[in-house]
Design a protein around this motif. Sequence first.
Motif, mmCIF file in Angstrom:
data_model
loop_
_atom_site.group_PDB
_atom_site.id
_atom_site.type_symbol
_atom_site.label_atom_id
_atom_site.label_comp_id
_atom_site.label_asym_id
_atom_site.label_seq_id
_atom_site.Cartn_x
_atom_site.Cartn_y
_atom_site.Cartn_z
ATOM 1 N N ASN A 1 -91.008 -91.597 19.085
ATOM 2 C CA ASN A 1 -91.938 -90.676 18.437
ATOM 3 C C ASN A 1 -92.297 -91.174 17.045
ATOM 4 O O ASN A 1 -93.471 -91.207 16.664
ATOM 5 N N LYS A 7 -97.401 -88.727 22.009
ATOM 6 C CA LYS A 7 -97.529 -87.364 21.459
ATOM 7 C C LYS A 7 -98.475 -87.381 20.260
ATOM 8 O O LYS A 7 -98.505 -88.356 19.504
ATOM 9 N N PRO A 8 -99.220 -86.294 20.051
ATOM 10 C CA PRO A 8 -100.213 -86.310 18.968
ATOM 11 C C PRO A 8 -99.600 -86.304 17.564
ATOM 12 O O PRO A 8 -100.202 -86.795 16.617
ATOM 13 N N SER A 9 -98.394 -85.748 17.415
ATOM 14 C CA SER A 9 -97.831 -85.732 16.056
ATOM 15 C C SER A 9 -96.435 -86.357 16.035
ATOM 16 O O SER A 9 -95.735 -86.394 17.043
ATOM 17 N N ARG A 10 -96.117 -86.843 14.840
ATOM 18 C CA ARG A 10 -94.806 -87.482 14.666
ATOM 19 C C ARG A 10 -93.903 -86.559 13.863
ATOM 20 O O ARG A 10 -94.341 -85.920 12.903
#
Length: 418
Positions: free
Chosen positions: A274, A281-284
Motif C-alpha cells: 500500500n 488502492k486509491p489512497s495510501r
Amino acid sequence: CRITSEVWFLWFHGSLRFCFACYTAGKMSSISVPPPKCLQKPLTVPYRHMFGPGPSNVPSRILEAGANPVIGHMHPEIFEIMNDIKSGIQYMFQTQNKMTLAVSGTGHSAMECAIFNAVEPGESVLVAVNGIWGERAAEMAERIGARVNTIVAPPGGCFTIEEMEKALSKHRPALLFVAHGESSTGVLHPLDGIGQLCHKYNCLFLVDSVASIGGAPVYMDQQGIDILYTGSQKVLNAPPGTAPISFSERACQKIFSRRTKPVSFYLDLSWLANYWGCDGKPSRVYHHTGPVTAFYSLRESLSVLVEEGLENSWERHLKVAEYFHAGLESMGLKLFVKEKRLRLPTVTTIVAPYGYDWKEITSFIMKTHNLEISGGLGPSVGLVLRVGLMGCNSSRENVDMVLAALKDALKHCHKSKV
Ligand code: PMP
C-alpha cells in the motif's frame, strides 16, 4: 494533619525555588548525564577505497542526491520518486511485476521480508547452502517455525539442476532459497532452469542478488524467479539502507491467501504494497516513515544504471573481473573458485596466501594504501581474501591499485612458512 501538609507545602516550594535559583546561576543542573565532549567536535569521516564485499564507494552525484531537502514521506513528490524507483527496479530485475518496491532497511530486511511473507509456520522450506547467505536464510525460516531442509555444498561449490530436483521432490518445499552471488565464497550460482523446476513442484523460487544485481545477468521473469531482492550499497553505489525487492504474481497469490499474519508488522507485504502504491488502492495509509533521503540516493543510483545500460554494466563487470583474475594469477595467487563461469564478477575470492596471516594482509593494505579488502565470512573465514569491485569501482585502474597493494603486502607482511 493540616500542619504537616503546610510544612510539606512550604518545604517543597522552598526546594523548588532553591533548585531553580541554583540552575539559573549555573551551579546545579537537573540532568545527571553531561553533554558528551565528543559531540562538541565536528564530524570527520576519511575517504577510503572501498574494495571489500560492500559497501562500495558512493560517487558524489549519489551523495548529493541524498542531500536534498527532507519533505514528507507521503507528499506527492515522494510518491513520484517512489514510482521512479519502482520502474528502475523493474528494469534492473528485468521484471514486469507490479509488486516491486524497496524495503526501508538493508539487505537483511529484504531477506526477512521475503521469507516472513512467503512462509507460514509449519511449511517446508528448502535452502541451498553454499556459503553464509544460505545459512542465514535457513536460520530466518527456522525462527518463524518453518520446517527447514538444506542441501549443502562446500565453500566455492554450487548445485546442479539434478541435485536441485532431487531435493525438491524429496522435501516438497513451499519455497526454495538460492544465493545468486554468494559473496562469502565468490560463487555466481547458475539460475537457468531452477525456476521452471520449482514451478513443476509447486514451490516459490527465492533468489538473493545482493552481491550480483547489476554486475551479472539476472532475468527475473524469464528465469521464473518468484521473489528477488538486493541491497543498495554494492553495484548500485548508494548508501546502505534500502533494499529493492519484487514479487511475482504466484508469490502474491500465496502471500495474500495466508491463513496467519506475517510475524513482522514492519515487513508485512500488504502494508508495504500500500505504501508503495502496488495494491491498486486509491489512497495510501501511513505505515512507517519512509527514509526519504535514502530514496533520493537510490533513485539517483538507478538513474546511473539506466544511463549506462544494464548489459553494458554486466559486460564491464565481467571484463574488469577477467582482467583482475589474470593479474592475480600472474602474481602467483590462486582464485578460490576454480571454474571460470562460476566466478562472481563483483566479488573475487582469492585463496588466502600460504604462510601469511590474512588479517595482517588486510590491515597492512588498509594502513598503507587506505584501501579496504576483507577476509572470509562464515564458512570461508581463514580460507580467502575477498575483493569487491562493484558499480563505479569496477575499473581497470582500481584493479591495478588492488594488485599493487597486494604485491606490497606480500612483500612486507610476515611469512611464516616457506
Ligand atoms: N546477501 C548477500 C549475498 C550479501 O552479500 C549481503 C551483504 N554482504 C547480504 C545478503 C546482507 O545485506 P546487508 O548487509 O545489507 O543487510
